[in-house]
Design an enzyme around this catalytic site. Structure first.
Site, PDB file in Angstrom:
ATOM      1  N   LYS A 195      43.901  43.197  39.228  1.00 11.99           N
ATOM      2  CA  LYS A 195      44.194  43.928  37.994  1.00 11.99           C
ATOM      3  C   LYS A 195      45.454  43.388  37.332  1.00 11.99           C
ATOM      4  CE  LYS A 195      43.543  48.417  37.720  1.00 11.99           C
ATOM      5  NZ  LYS A 195      43.709  49.895  37.818  1.00 11.99           N
ATOM      6  N   GLU A 201      48.423  38.046  47.982  1.00 10.10           N
ATOM      7  CA  GLU A 201      47.374  37.401  48.768  1.00 10.10           C
ATOM      8  C   GLU A 201      46.316  36.768  47.870  1.00 10.10           C
ATOM      9  OE1 GLU A 201      48.245  41.380  51.011  1.00 10.10           O
ATOM     10  OE2 GLU A 201      48.259  40.638  48.936  1.00 10.10           O
ATOM     11  N   GLY A 250      41.550  51.074  42.736  1.00  9.88           N
ATOM     12  CA  GLY A 250      40.993  49.906  43.404  1.00  9.88           C
ATOM     13  C   GLY A 250      39.794  50.215  44.284  1.00  9.88           C
ATOM     14  N   ARG A 251      39.893  51.291  45.063  1.00  9.40           N
ATOM     15  CA  ARG A 251      38.793  51.593  45.992  1.00  9.40           C
ATOM     16  C   ARG A 251      37.626  52.273  45.302  1.00  9.40           C
ATOM     17  NH1 ARG A 251      43.424  54.174  46.931  1.00  9.40           N
ATOM     18  NH2 ARG A 251      43.577  56.450  47.001  1.00  9.40           N
ATOM     19  N   GLU A 336      42.804  55.375  52.975  1.00 14.07           N
ATOM     20  CA  GLU A 336      43.780  55.206  51.906  1.00 14.07           C
ATOM     21  C   GLU A 336      43.863  56.471  51.052  1.00 14.07           C
ATOM     22  OE1 GLU A 336      44.619  50.986  50.403  1.00 14.07           O
ATOM     23  OE2 GLU A 336      43.582  51.914  48.716  1.00 14.07           O
ATOM     24  N   HIS A 367      25.940  48.913  72.907  1.00  8.80           N
ATOM     25  CA  HIS A 367      26.286  48.065  74.040  1.00  8.80           C
ATOM     26  C   HIS A 367      27.769  47.715  74.056  1.00  8.80           C
ATOM     27  CE1 HIS A 367      22.042  47.408  75.150  1.00  8.80           C
ATOM     28  NE2 HIS A 367      21.840  47.572  73.837  1.00  8.80           N
ATOM     29  N   LYS A 495      54.475  45.528  51.691  1.00 13.52           N
ATOM     30  CA  LYS A 495      54.482  44.432  50.717  1.00 13.52           C
ATOM     31  C   LYS A 495      55.905  44.085  50.286  1.00 13.52           C
ATOM     32  CE  LYS A 495      49.935  45.219  48.596  1.00 13.52           C
ATOM     33  NZ  LYS A 495      49.232  45.479  47.327  1.00 13.52           N
TER      34      LYS A 495
END
Length: 528
Positions: A195, A201, A250-251, A336, A367, A495
């Site tokens: 955005k 990153e 964002g999510r 979050e 398993h 951050k």
């Protein structure tokens, strides 16, 4: 005493009552239970009959929802009020699928049309390079800019008939290197999703991608951002930049231009089907009575587990290999949103909030960690997800898959008593001494709650409904706990500190750091 306090006290009484019984007794003694605790809407079936709940407890949970003014909060969000109070923003992700009105200045239909036009041009080869149409698309993002489209692309793999989709998120350069190992730069489109176009990153990976593309990289990049100037400076032309708005968290951004790579893969019509499925669930959530409302009932059950039964984590097990990324996607959505320690007034929360969400697809998970679920010392609720109809798999395989899903929920609920184990061993001719020695190890306590969510079929429309179902479930929990599910300040501190530590890693100047971190830096530098 407030109505809300009374409602919480009533729930505590019901929890005490139900702890004195068992799921086995609840299931076997009430033949109407499955019908009463199963609801269907929008291609989803929600079965709560294996939860340590009954009709009176569910009525008490609904009373808590009303005392917490859930219906009013639901309307406030839909009306575009600033429900994200710490950032004074609306949360209008539903407007992206046209369920509610967007702000007047936002041209949501026009933005979607432009996005899907570009996606179709890529799919049809009208957007490409001198060597031909794009064969591959790399989506570069992190968090909501990666988890949503990556999860949906995997879930809808049978519907992807455009360029192959790849996703790079980790700032570890190995992620990018491994993704591009067999790709041809001259036939690859890179979509950079940030955005602000400053996410550390994402931009580090974007620079790596630009170098990998080589000469003419500008013509092979697209941007999803609101920072057109930064995109242009990086080399992404304005006609290839697709924006969204600050009322899109964002999510919750899969429905926005963040879904560009997915739209390229599945096409405009199927992307609109995804939006339509979410819109159907939106209308159900906004209009259905609380007692019939799937996201409300699911959210109430999550609150019941956490605050009344005292559970601290939930295992999410999709019995569908194509939903392999769903647990990771929902980890961001839930943890979050709900990982908060203060309420809307900034005071310590009155009840425990989010527990841990984790999981893997079945049957693989059977398993690995199912031993813990069945016989561990902690009771861990499980949410099972399965499709009634297979997508691109044989009926035989799908029947085996469903049989395992149903068997696991049955085993968790009913278990196997020591007497049952002993009787089985006697029938096998084993001695009483051997029975006494092994029966405790073969006993399953049961009484371990689970919810089963059935999809009619895993297609774009039903996937849209499923994602919206989880979004609204999280909102319900947040309202009952009195917290803000739309901010994520807990992401920020690390951050900020990373920006301070990076120069120290490069120069060795650690005098401003704490002794522990300084020692680690010196160890790292010494090894290099």
């Amino acid at each position: 005493m407030s109505l809300r306090t009374e409602a919480w006290q009533s729930l505590a009484a019901h929890a005490g009552r139900l702890r004195a019984t068992s799921l086995g007794a609840l299931i076997h003694n009430d033949l109407e239970r499955p019908a009463q605790l199963t609801k269907t809407a929008c291609g989803l079936t929600l079965d709560l009959s294996k939860e340590l709940l009954d009709a009176p407890a569910l009525r008490a949970l609904t009373a808590l929802a009303r005392a917490s003014e859930l219906e009013a909060a639901r309307e406030s969000m839909a009306d575009g009020e600033p429900v994200n109070r710490t950032e004074e923003r609306a949360a209008l992700h539903m407007a992206l699928r046209f369920s509610v009105k967007a702000p007047e200045e936002a041209d949501v239909p026009g933005t979607l049309d432009r996005l899907l036009t570009f996606a179709e041009e890529v799919r049809q080869g009208r957007q490409g390079t001198k060597t031909g149409p794009y064969t591959d698309v790399i989506n570069i993002g992190i968090g909501g800019s990666d988890l949503g489209p990556a999860m949906a692309a995997q879930a809808l793999l049978p519907y992807i008939d455009g360029p192959r989709l790849h996703f790079v998120s980790n700032v570890d350069g190995a992620h990018f290197i491994d993704v591009v190992r067999d790709l041809e730069p001259s036939r690859t489109l890179v979509v950079i999703c940030s955005k602000s176009f400053t996410t550390q990153e994402t931009m580090a990976n974007a620079r790596l991608a630009r170098d990998w593309l080589g000469a003419g990289a500008d013509a092979q990049m697209a941007g999803v951002s609101t920072n057109i100037a930064a995109c242009a400076e990086f080399g992404v032309p304005e006609e290839r930049v697709f924006g969204f708005w600050d009322w899109v968290g964002g999510r919750y951004s899969l429905w926005s231009a963040i879904g560009l790579s997915l739209a390229i893969g599945i096409g405009a019509e199927r992307f609109r089907d995804l939006l339509a499925g979410a819109a159907r669930m939106d209308r159900h959530f906004l209009d259905a009575p609380l007692e019939e409302n799937l996201p409300v009932l699911y959210g109430l059950t999550a609150v019941w587990r956490r605050n009344c039964l005292g559970t601290t984590s939930t295992a999410l097990i999709p019995y569908d290999q194509r939903l392999v990324r769903l647990p990771a996607y929902l980890q961001q959505l839930e943890l979050e949103s709900l990982g908060k320690r203060v309420d809307l007034a900034g005071q310590p929360v009155a009840q425990a909030t989010s527990g841990v969400l984790w999981g893997e697809p079945g049957t693989n998970a059977q398993h690995s960690f199912f031993q813990l679920l069945h016989q561990g010392s902690d009771v861990i609720p499980v949410d099972f997800i399965a499709s009634i109809s297979p997508t691109g798999a044989s009926q035989e395989h799908h029947e085996i898959l469903l049989a395992n899903c149903l068997a696991q929920s049955q085993a968790l609920a009913l278990g196997r008593s020591t007497d049952e184990v002993a009787a089985q061993m006697r029938a096998q001719g084993q001695s009483e001494a051997e029975i006494a020695r092994l029966a405790p190890h073969r006993t399953f306590p049961g009484n371990r709650p689970s919810t089963t969510i059935l999809l009619d079929r895993l297609d774009p429309e039903t996937l849209g409904a499923l994602i919206a179902f989880f979004e609204h479930k999280v909102f319900v929990q947040a309202v009952l706990w009195g917290i803000n599910p739309f901010d994520q300040w807990g992401v920020e501190l690390g951050k900020v500190l990373a920006a301070q530590i990076l120069p120290a890693l490069r120069t060795g100047a650690t005098e401003d750091l704490d002794p522990s971190t300084a020692a680690l830096i010196q160890r790292i530098r010494g090894a290099n």
